[in-house]
Design a protein around this motif. Sequence first.
Motif, mmCIF file in Angstrom:
data_model
loop_
_atom_site.group_PDB
_atom_site.id
_atom_site.type_symbol
_atom_site.label_atom_id
_atom_site.label_comp_id
_atom_site.label_asym_id
_atom_site.label_seq_id
_atom_site.Cartn_x
_atom_site.Cartn_y
_atom_site.Cartn_z
ATOM 1 N N ASN A 20 0.960 -1.290 0.125
ATOM 2 C CA ASN A 20 -0.002 -0.004 -0.010
ATOM 3 C C ASN A 20 0.874 1.089 -0.112
ATOM 4 O O ASN A 20 0.656 2.185 -0.673
ATOM 5 N N ALA A 21 1.874 1.179 0.943
ATOM 6 C CA ALA A 21 2.825 2.444 0.743
ATOM 7 C C ALA A 21 3.361 2.664 -0.450
ATOM 8 O O ALA A 21 3.523 3.840 -0.831
ATOM 9 N N ASP A 23 2.212 1.596 -3.567
ATOM 10 C CA ASP A 23 1.348 1.873 -4.478
ATOM 11 C C ASP A 23 1.043 3.384 -4.264
ATOM 12 O O ASP A 23 0.883 4.347 -5.045
ATOM 13 N N ASN A 24 0.913 4.067 -2.891
ATOM 14 C CA ASN A 24 0.736 5.277 -2.557
ATOM 15 C C ASN A 24 1.800 6.173 -3.033
ATOM 16 O O ASN A 24 1.522 7.303 -3.542
ATOM 17 N N SER A 27 1.382 6.685 -6.912
ATOM 18 C CA SER A 27 0.481 7.828 -7.057
ATOM 19 C C SER A 27 0.567 8.991 -6.651
ATOM 20 O O SER A 27 0.138 9.895 -7.377
ATOM 21 N N ALA A 28 1.190 9.375 -5.462
ATOM 22 C CA ALA A 28 1.516 10.587 -5.053
ATOM 23 C C ALA A 28 2.657 11.193 -5.922
ATOM 24 O O ALA A 28 2.428 12.483 -6.175
ATOM 25 N N GLU A 59 4.389 12.354 2.949
ATOM 26 C CA GLU A 59 3.985 10.792 3.547
ATOM 27 C C GLU A 59 4.956 10.004 3.219
ATOM 28 O O GLU A 59 5.347 9.049 4.288
ATOM 29 N N PHE A 60 5.220 9.844 2.045
ATOM 30 C CA PHE A 60 6.614 8.694 1.585
ATOM 31 C C PHE A 60 7.648 8.727 2.449
ATOM 32 O O PHE A 60 8.324 7.845 2.780
#
Length: 140
Positions: A20-21, A23-24, A27-28, A59-60
Amino acid sequence: MSRENHCSSKRSRSDMKLDNALDNAISAHAKWKYRLMEAIDTGRSPWRVGDVRTDHECEFGKWLIALPLSERLSEHAKQVRVLHAEFHTLAAAVLELALAGRREEATAAMALGSRFAVVSSNLTVTIMAWKEAASGASLE
């Protein structure tokens, strides 16, 4: 998810969190390309250049810092950290040009074959490789 699928899954919650991290992150960082193009078009942005340049405030970036030491020392994490930091540096440079009204230079700085485009692509490919490696390791 059915009970059967849930019980037969060999992936741990931490593996899913990693997926999830990652993938996010993809996307980010794709959204940042859009934000930069918008800044080039308008000459405005709600983001400050100095804030964009800082790779550990998104966030990442925060997630990368918070990884357990063993994961932070993995080859994938090391490569991603370097590319992620360079992405932020280059994105800040593009934003700086855009906010200064230097549209042609900002556009060129993001164009296919530019350092920004290469680093952005390499970051995505490296994140995907990390995700694939983590998935493969957890399914064995």
